[in-house]
Design a protein around this motif. Structure first.
Motif, mmCIF file in Angstrom:
data_model
loop_
_atom_site.group_PDB
_atom_site.id
_atom_site.type_symbol
_atom_site.label_atom_id
_atom_site.label_comp_id
_atom_site.label_asym_id
_atom_site.label_seq_id
_atom_site.Cartn_x
_atom_site.Cartn_y
_atom_site.Cartn_z
ATOM 1 N N MET A 1 0.845 -1.190 0.000
ATOM 2 C CA MET A 1 0.000 0.000 0.000
ATOM 3 C C MET A 1 0.883 1.243 0.000
ATOM 4 S SD MET A 1 -3.288 0.699 2.452
ATOM 5 C CE MET A 1 -2.337 0.659 3.941
ATOM 6 N N LYS A 2 0.586 2.170 -0.917
ATOM 7 C CA LYS A 2 1.401 3.368 -1.081
ATOM 8 C C LYS A 2 0.855 4.514 -0.230
ATOM 9 C CE LYS A 2 2.386 1.983 -5.844
ATOM 10 N NZ LYS A 2 2.183 2.303 -7.281
ATOM 11 N N LEU A 3 1.672 5.545 -0.112
ATOM 12 C CA LEU A 3 1.296 6.702 0.692
ATOM 13 C C LEU A 3 1.245 7.950 -0.173
ATOM 14 C CD1 LEU A 3 0.731 7.847 3.550
ATOM 15 C CD2 LEU A 3 3.209 8.225 3.772
ATOM 16 N N GLY A 4 0.148 8.690 -0.053
ATOM 17 C CA GLY A 4 0.012 9.973 -0.738
ATOM 18 C C GLY A 4 -0.417 11.041 0.247
ATOM 19 N N TRP A 5 -0.498 12.259 -0.228
ATOM 20 C CA TRP A 5 -0.887 13.388 0.622
ATOM 21 C C TRP A 5 -1.720 14.364 -0.197
ATOM 22 C CZ3 TRP A 5 1.049 18.538 -0.102
ATOM 23 C CH2 TRP A 5 0.621 19.455 0.861
ATOM 24 N N SER A 6 -2.778 14.860 0.416
ATOM 25 C CA SER A 6 -3.629 15.841 -0.258
ATOM 26 C C SER A 6 -3.560 17.173 0.470
ATOM 27 C CB SER A 6 -5.086 15.364 -0.294
ATOM 28 O OG SER A 6 -5.930 16.377 -0.813
ATOM 29 N N MET A 7 -3.333 18.231 -0.290
ATOM 30 C CA MET A 7 -3.345 19.568 0.295
ATOM 31 C C MET A 7 -4.766 20.089 0.479
ATOM 32 S SD MET A 7 -1.864 21.733 -2.957
ATOM 33 C CE MET A 7 -0.565 20.536 -3.305
ATOM 34 N N ALA A 23 7.573 20.048 -0.128
ATOM 35 C CA ALA A 23 8.987 19.673 -0.243
ATOM 36 C C ALA A 23 9.287 18.413 0.565
ATOM 37 C CB ALA A 23 9.874 20.823 0.223
ATOM 38 N N GLU A 24 8.685 18.294 1.744
ATOM 39 C CA GLU A 24 8.925 17.111 2.575
ATOM 40 C C GLU A 24 8.286 15.872 1.958
ATOM 41 O OE1 GLU A 24 10.499 15.032 5.927
ATOM 42 O OE2 GLU A 24 10.966 16.886 4.858
ATOM 43 N N ALA A 25 7.106 16.033 1.368
ATOM 44 C CA ALA A 25 6.470 14.908 0.685
ATOM 45 C C ALA A 25 7.353 14.395 -0.452
ATOM 46 C CB ALA A 25 5.100 15.327 0.152
ATOM 47 N N ASP A 26 7.971 15.328 -1.158
ATOM 48 C CA ASP A 26 8.890 14.952 -2.240
ATOM 49 C C ASP A 26 10.122 14.256 -1.671
ATOM 50 O OD1 ASP A 26 9.732 14.804 -4.915
ATOM 51 O OD2 ASP A 26 10.768 16.730 -4.798
ATOM 52 N N ARG A 27 10.692 14.805 -0.602
ATOM 53 C CA ARG A 27 11.900 14.233 -0.006
ATOM 54 C C ARG A 27 11.660 12.825 0.533
ATOM 55 N NH1 ARG A 27 14.495 13.054 4.442
ATOM 56 N NH2 ARG A 27 12.698 13.520 5.776
ATOM 57 N N SER A 32 2.252 10.075 -4.204
ATOM 58 C CA SER A 32 1.365 11.016 -4.896
ATOM 59 C C SER A 32 1.061 12.232 -4.031
ATOM 60 C CB SER A 32 0.045 10.330 -5.289
ATOM 61 O OG SER A 32 -0.592 9.775 -4.144
ATOM 62 N N ILE A 33 0.747 13.348 -4.702
ATOM 63 C CA ILE A 33 0.279 14.589 -4.091
ATOM 64 C C ILE A 33 -1.011 14.984 -4.818
ATOM 65 C CG2 ILE A 33 0.736 17.066 -3.870
ATOM 66 C CD1 ILE A 33 3.654 16.411 -3.447
ATOM 67 N N LEU A 59 1.074 13.429 -9.536
ATOM 68 C CA LEU A 59 0.291 14.634 -9.228
ATOM 69 C C LEU A 59 -1.160 14.385 -9.615
ATOM 70 C CD1 LEU A 59 2.816 17.226 -10.732
ATOM 71 C CD2 LEU A 59 2.660 16.451 -8.351
ATOM 72 N N GLY A 60 -2.036 14.385 -8.603
ATOM 73 C CA GLY A 60 -3.420 14.019 -8.854
ATOM 74 C C GLY A 60 -4.413 15.111 -8.530
ATOM 75 N N THR A 61 -5.463 15.192 -9.330
ATOM 76 C CA THR A 61 -6.587 16.075 -9.031
ATOM 77 C C THR A 61 -7.643 15.260 -8.301
ATOM 78 O OG1 THR A 61 -7.581 15.639 -11.211
ATOM 79 C CG2 THR A 61 -6.169 17.567 -11.011
ATOM 80 N N GLY A 62 -7.992 15.706 -7.126
ATOM 81 C CA GLY A 62 -8.921 14.898 -6.338
ATOM 82 C C GLY A 62 -10.065 15.705 -5.748
ATOM 83 N N ILE A 63 -11.002 16.199 -6.566
ATOM 84 C CA ILE A 63 -11.206 15.867 -7.985
ATOM 85 C C ILE A 63 -11.415 17.142 -8.799
ATOM 86 C CG2 ILE A 63 -12.288 13.600 -7.606
ATOM 87 C CD1 ILE A 63 -15.021 15.158 -7.865
#
Length: 341
Positions: A1-7, A23-27, A32-33, A59-63
């Motif tokens: 299972m992967k980890l993503g983050w939504s702003m 930046a931390e999500a990238d590091r 996904s963001i 990079l995802g649009t949600g939604i």
């Protein structure tokens, strides 16, 4: 299972310090963001702006709300963002609800299943750079009537990828089955392990339809989840309760609320009726207090780190392929990245 983050959505404006979280999500190497839109900030602009500061996450649009843009406009935006990001776009689409579609966009809600099928079909034709002719119940290109000068056109640019992944935001059984049939993934809100068997069957129905795009092995399920790390479980729940009260009691009409239905399916019908009644009466503090800690724990990961690690095991055994943290801060991102290694 992967980890993503939504702003998520903006409040009155951009969230302070969001650049540091991105930046931390990238590091950390998150998968996904995501961005979101309702009737304030849009999903595409922040995704391009902040996505340009990353190198690895998808990079995802949600939604992206379908009523906000024609399918050809979304196809153009998808190709543009996919080029600029080096092929990292996930195009998340959804119908939204009748309150937003009719009240904000001034369009009839109509038949969302049929409209979604047409919309996705047209977006894929645009991205594949086909010469566009389409005659559907909701979309017709070239349009009939008018000046009579409309031509079947195709994109002037060549896509970086001619098959950009499309995820559908859905909660109702028919919409979820449609996602399994025509999309590459499903974006879900207020999902928890208790709903796993229910939705596994619905997805299987979609996969079994003639011409289904994928099977269960090639399909992604991205689950949005609040995570609050706090030794005080009740204090952690208090941070989630207001959002649940809003979605259960205030996002939609009393008779049509897809979000509330999720909790009804989990056995909280009486609680949902009380929350809705209080919220619509303007008694928001009481509605928030009516959201039990047990309801929070059904759809969120809250409490001490060790408890979250234990609870996470139940999520690993579900259909979820990604957990998308909702508005988590840097310490929460780090904790979840560690727990999901």
């Amino acid at each position: 299972m992967k980890l993503g983050w939504s702003m998520g959505y903006w409040g009155a404006g951009p969230r302070p310090g969001i650049e540091q979280v991105v930046a931390e999500a990238d590091r950390l190497g998150l998968d996904s963001i995501w961005t979101a839109e309702s009737y304030g900030s849009d999903a595409l602009t922040p995704l391009a702006w902040y996505g340009a500061r990353t190198t690895r996450p998808r990079l995802g649009t949600g939604i992206v709300q379908m009523s906000a843009r024609t399918p050809t406009a979304v196809g153009m935006a998808a190709m543009t963002l996919d080029h600029l990001s080096g092929g990292r776009l996930i195009l998340g689409l959804g119908t939204s609800g009748p309150q937003v579609v009719e009240g904000w966009y001034g369009q009839e809600y109509g038949k969302p299943l049929a409209r979604t099928r047409q919309y996705v079909d047209i977006v894929r034709k645009v991205v594949a750079r086909e010469r566009l002719t389409y005659q559907g119940a909701d979309y017709r290109m070239p349009i009939e009537g008018g000046t009579g000068l409309g031509k079947p056109l195709r994109s002037t640019i060549r896509p970086l990828r001619d098959d950009i992944p499309i995820f559908l935001g859905a909660q109702g059984p028919k919409n979820v089955a449609l996602a399994a049939e025509i999309a590459d993934g499903w974006l879900t809100l207020f999902f928890g392990p208790k709903l796993n068997d229910h939705y596994r069957k619905i997805l299987a129905e979609g996969f079994a339809r003639p011409g289904a795009r994928r099977d269960k092995d090639g399909f992604e399920v991205a689950v949005s989840v609040d995570v609050v790390v706090d030794d005080d479980i009740e204090a952690a729940a208090d941070k989630v309760r207001p959002g649940l009260a809003l979605y259960i009691g205030g996002m939609g009409a009393a008779e049509v609320n897809f979000h509330r239905n999720q909790f009804v399916r989990m056995g909280y019908e009486q609680e949902c009726e009380k929350i809705t009644e209080l919220y619509l009466a303007g008694r928001k503090d009481e509605a928030i207090a009516a959201v039990s800690t047990k309801m929070v724990e059904e759809v969120a990961l809250i409490g001490p780190k060790a408890k979250i690690a234990d609870d996470l095991a139940g999520w690993r055994n579900t259909i979820a392929t990604s957990l998308i943290l909702q508005r988590g801060d840097i310490p929460t991102l780090r904790t979840m990245a560690e727990l999901m290694e």
